[in-house]
Design a protein around this motif. Sequence first.
Motif, PDB file in Angstrom:
ATOM      1  N   ASN A   3     -49.547  27.909   1.880  1.00 40.89           N
ATOM      2  CA  ASN A   3     -50.898  28.439   1.808  1.00 40.89           C
ATOM      3  C   ASN A   3     -51.882  27.267   1.825  1.00 40.89           C
ATOM      4  O   ASN A   3     -51.475  26.099   1.827  1.00 40.89           O
ATOM      5  N   LEU A   4     -53.163  27.545   1.842  1.00 41.99           N
ATOM      6  CA  LEU A   4     -54.169  26.496   1.995  1.00 41.99           C
ATOM      7  C   LEU A   4     -54.122  25.497   0.847  1.00 41.99           C
ATOM      8  O   LEU A   4     -54.183  24.284   1.072  1.00 41.99           O
ATOM      9  N   LEU A   5     -54.001  25.954  -0.376  1.00 46.27           N
ATOM     10  CA  LEU A   5     -53.966  25.046  -1.525  1.00 46.27           C
ATOM     11  C   LEU A   5     -52.747  24.130  -1.467  1.00 46.27           C
ATOM     12  O   LEU A   5     -52.857  22.927  -1.703  1.00 46.27           O
ATOM     13  N   GLU A   6     -51.587  24.682  -1.133  1.00 48.21           N
ATOM     14  CA  GLU A   6     -50.375  23.860  -1.015  1.00 48.21           C
ATOM     15  C   GLU A   6     -50.532  22.814   0.089  1.00 48.21           C
ATOM     16  O   GLU A   6     -50.130  21.663  -0.086  1.00 48.21           O
ATOM     17  N   ALA A   7     -51.125  23.193   1.208  1.00 53.52           N
ATOM     18  CA  ALA A   7     -51.330  22.258   2.320  1.00 53.52           C
ATOM     19  C   ALA A   7     -52.264  21.120   1.912  1.00 53.52           C
ATOM     20  O   ALA A   7     -52.024  19.960   2.252  1.00 53.52           O
ATOM     21  N   ILE A   8     -53.314  21.436   1.157  1.00 60.89           N
ATOM     22  CA  ILE A   8     -54.243  20.405   0.690  1.00 60.89           C
ATOM     23  C   ILE A   8     -53.545  19.458  -0.266  1.00 60.89           C
ATOM     24  O   ILE A   8     -53.674  18.230  -0.153  1.00 60.89           O
ATOM     25  N   VAL A   9     -52.783  19.999  -1.215  1.00 60.72           N
ATOM     26  CA  VAL A   9     -52.068  19.163  -2.184  1.00 60.72           C
ATOM     27  C   VAL A   9     -51.035  18.288  -1.476  1.00 60.72           C
ATOM     28  O   VAL A   9     -50.929  17.091  -1.749  1.00 60.72           O
ATOM     29  N   GLY A  11     -51.013  17.299   1.667  1.00 63.62           N
ATOM     30  CA  GLY A  11     -51.730  16.287   2.454  1.00 63.62           C
ATOM     31  C   GLY A  11     -52.238  15.152   1.589  1.00 63.62           C
ATOM     32  O   GLY A  11     -52.133  13.977   1.957  1.00 63.62           O
ATOM     33  N   PHE A  12     -52.779  15.474   0.419  1.00 64.44           N
ATOM     34  CA  PHE A  12     -53.260  14.458  -0.511  1.00 64.44           C
ATOM     35  C   PHE A  12     -52.114  13.579  -0.993  1.00 64.44           C
ATOM     36  O   PHE A  12     -52.218  12.345  -0.992  1.00 64.44           O
ATOM     37  N   LEU A  13     -50.996  14.198  -1.389  1.00 63.33           N
ATOM     38  CA  LEU A  13     -49.849  13.434  -1.878  1.00 63.33           C
ATOM     39  C   LEU A  13     -49.224  12.572  -0.787  1.00 63.33           C
ATOM     40  O   LEU A  13     -48.821  11.429  -1.042  1.00 63.33           O
ATOM     41  N   ILE A  14     -49.147  13.091   0.427  1.00 59.93           N
ATOM     42  CA  ILE A  14     -48.599  12.321   1.537  1.00 59.93           C
ATOM     43  C   ILE A  14     -49.480  11.093   1.804  1.00 59.93           C
ATOM     44  O   ILE A  14     -48.969   9.995   2.064  1.00 59.93           O
ATOM     45  N   GLY A  15     -50.783  11.254   1.731  1.00 56.11           N
ATOM     46  CA  GLY A  15     -51.687  10.112   1.909  1.00 56.11           C
ATOM     47  C   GLY A  15     -51.488   9.044   0.855  1.00 56.11           C
ATOM     48  O   GLY A  15     -51.456   7.848   1.159  1.00 56.11           O
ATOM     49  N   ILE A  16     -51.326   9.459  -0.383  1.00 53.01           N
ATOM     50  CA  ILE A  16     -51.089   8.505  -1.476  1.00 53.01           C
ATOM     51  C   ILE A  16     -49.734   7.827  -1.306  1.00 53.01           C
ATOM     52  O   ILE A  16     -49.608   6.606  -1.464  1.00 53.01           O
ATOM     53  N   LEU A  17     -48.703   8.608  -0.983  1.00 53.73           N
ATOM     54  CA  LEU A  17     -47.371   8.032  -0.810  1.00 53.73           C
ATOM     55  C   LEU A  17     -47.316   7.074   0.380  1.00 53.73           C
ATOM     56  O   LEU A  17     -46.600   6.067   0.335  1.00 53.73           O
ATOM     57  N   ALA A  18     -48.051   7.346   1.439  1.00 54.68           N
ATOM     58  CA  ALA A  18     -48.099   6.440   2.591  1.00 54.68           C
ATOM     59  C   ALA A  18     -48.693   5.096   2.177  1.00 54.68           C
ATOM     60  O   ALA A  18     -48.191   4.034   2.560  1.00 54.68           O
ATOM     61  N   PHE A  19     -49.740   5.140   1.366  1.00 50.17           N
ATOM     62  CA  PHE A  19     -50.361   3.917   0.858  1.00 50.17           C
ATOM     63  C   PHE A  19     -49.362   3.110   0.031  1.00 50.17           C
ATOM     64  O   PHE A  19     -49.210   1.901   0.226  1.00 50.17           O
ATOM     65  N   PHE A  20     -48.663   3.778  -0.873  1.00 52.01           N
ATOM     66  CA  PHE A  20     -47.704   3.077  -1.719  1.00 52.01           C
ATOM     67  C   PHE A  20     -46.472   2.614  -0.940  1.00 52.01           C
ATOM     68  O   PHE A  20     -45.872   1.600  -1.282  1.00 52.01           O
ATOM     69  N   ILE A  55     -41.453   5.339   4.370  1.00 57.05           N
ATOM     70  CA  ILE A  55     -40.438   5.052   3.348  1.00 57.05           C
ATOM     71  C   ILE A  55     -40.494   6.084   2.223  1.00 57.05           C
ATOM     72  O   ILE A  55     -39.466   6.549   1.744  1.00 57.05           O
ATOM     73  N   LEU A  56     -41.686   6.435   1.803  1.00 59.05           N
ATOM     74  CA  LEU A  56     -41.846   7.397   0.707  1.00 59.05           C
ATOM     75  C   LEU A  56     -42.270   8.783   1.193  1.00 59.05           C
ATOM     76  O   LEU A  56     -41.960   9.779   0.540  1.00 59.05           O
ATOM     77  N   THR A  57     -42.972   8.859   2.316  1.00 57.42           N
ATOM     78  CA  THR A  57     -43.507  10.153   2.730  1.00 57.42           C
ATOM     79  C   THR A  57     -42.453  11.098   3.291  1.00 57.42           C
ATOM     80  O   THR A  57     -42.507  12.296   3.018  1.00 57.42           O
ATOM     81  N   LEU A  58     -41.512  10.595   4.068  1.00 60.41           N
ATOM     82  CA  LEU A  58     -40.503  11.483   4.648  1.00 60.41           C
ATOM     83  C   LEU A  58     -39.624  12.148   3.591  1.00 60.41           C
ATOM     84  O   LEU A  58     -39.404  13.366   3.662  1.00 60.41           O
ATOM     85  N   PRO A  59     -39.118  11.412   2.590  1.00 59.79           N
ATOM     86  CA  PRO A  59     -38.343  12.100   1.552  1.00 59.79           C
ATOM     87  C   PRO A  59     -39.173  13.125   0.771  1.00 59.79           C
ATOM     88  O   PRO A  59     -38.678  14.210   0.438  1.00 59.79           O
ATOM     89  N   ALA A  60     -40.437  12.800   0.503  1.00 57.43           N
ATOM     90  CA  ALA A  60     -41.292  13.738  -0.234  1.00 57.43           C
ATOM     91  C   ALA A  60     -41.564  14.990   0.595  1.00 57.43           C
ATOM     92  O   ALA A  60     -41.486  16.112   0.080  1.00 57.43           O
ATOM     93  N   LEU A  61     -41.879  14.816   1.863  1.00 58.62           N
ATOM     94  CA  LEU A  61     -42.136  15.980   2.723  1.00 58.62           C
ATOM     95  C   LEU A  61     -40.883  16.818   2.883  1.00 58.62           C
ATOM     96  O   LEU A  61     -40.950  18.051   2.872  1.00 58.62           O
TER      97      LEU A  61
END
Length: 67
Positions: A3-9, A11-20, A55-61
């Motif tokens: 749903n929209l809220l899950e997609a936003i969350v 997307g936000f987490l993937i952006g943070i994990l990509a940075f780390f 490194i971190l985003t694929l396992p999380a997704l």
Amino acid sequence: NFNLLEAIVIGFLIGILAFFGDLLESVFKRNNGVKDSGKLIPGHGGLLDRFDSYILTLPALNAFIVN
């Protein structure tokens, strides 16, 4: 399907994990005294620098999709 809220969350987490993921790869290179992780793409830090955010985003997704 998300749903929209899950997609936003997600997307936000993937952006943070990509940075780390980028920071993690930089720490590995700095601790080993390596400037470039390869010579395939000169001047770009090597091939690993092109994919370090995964490194971190694929396992999380994958965890989000499987659960």
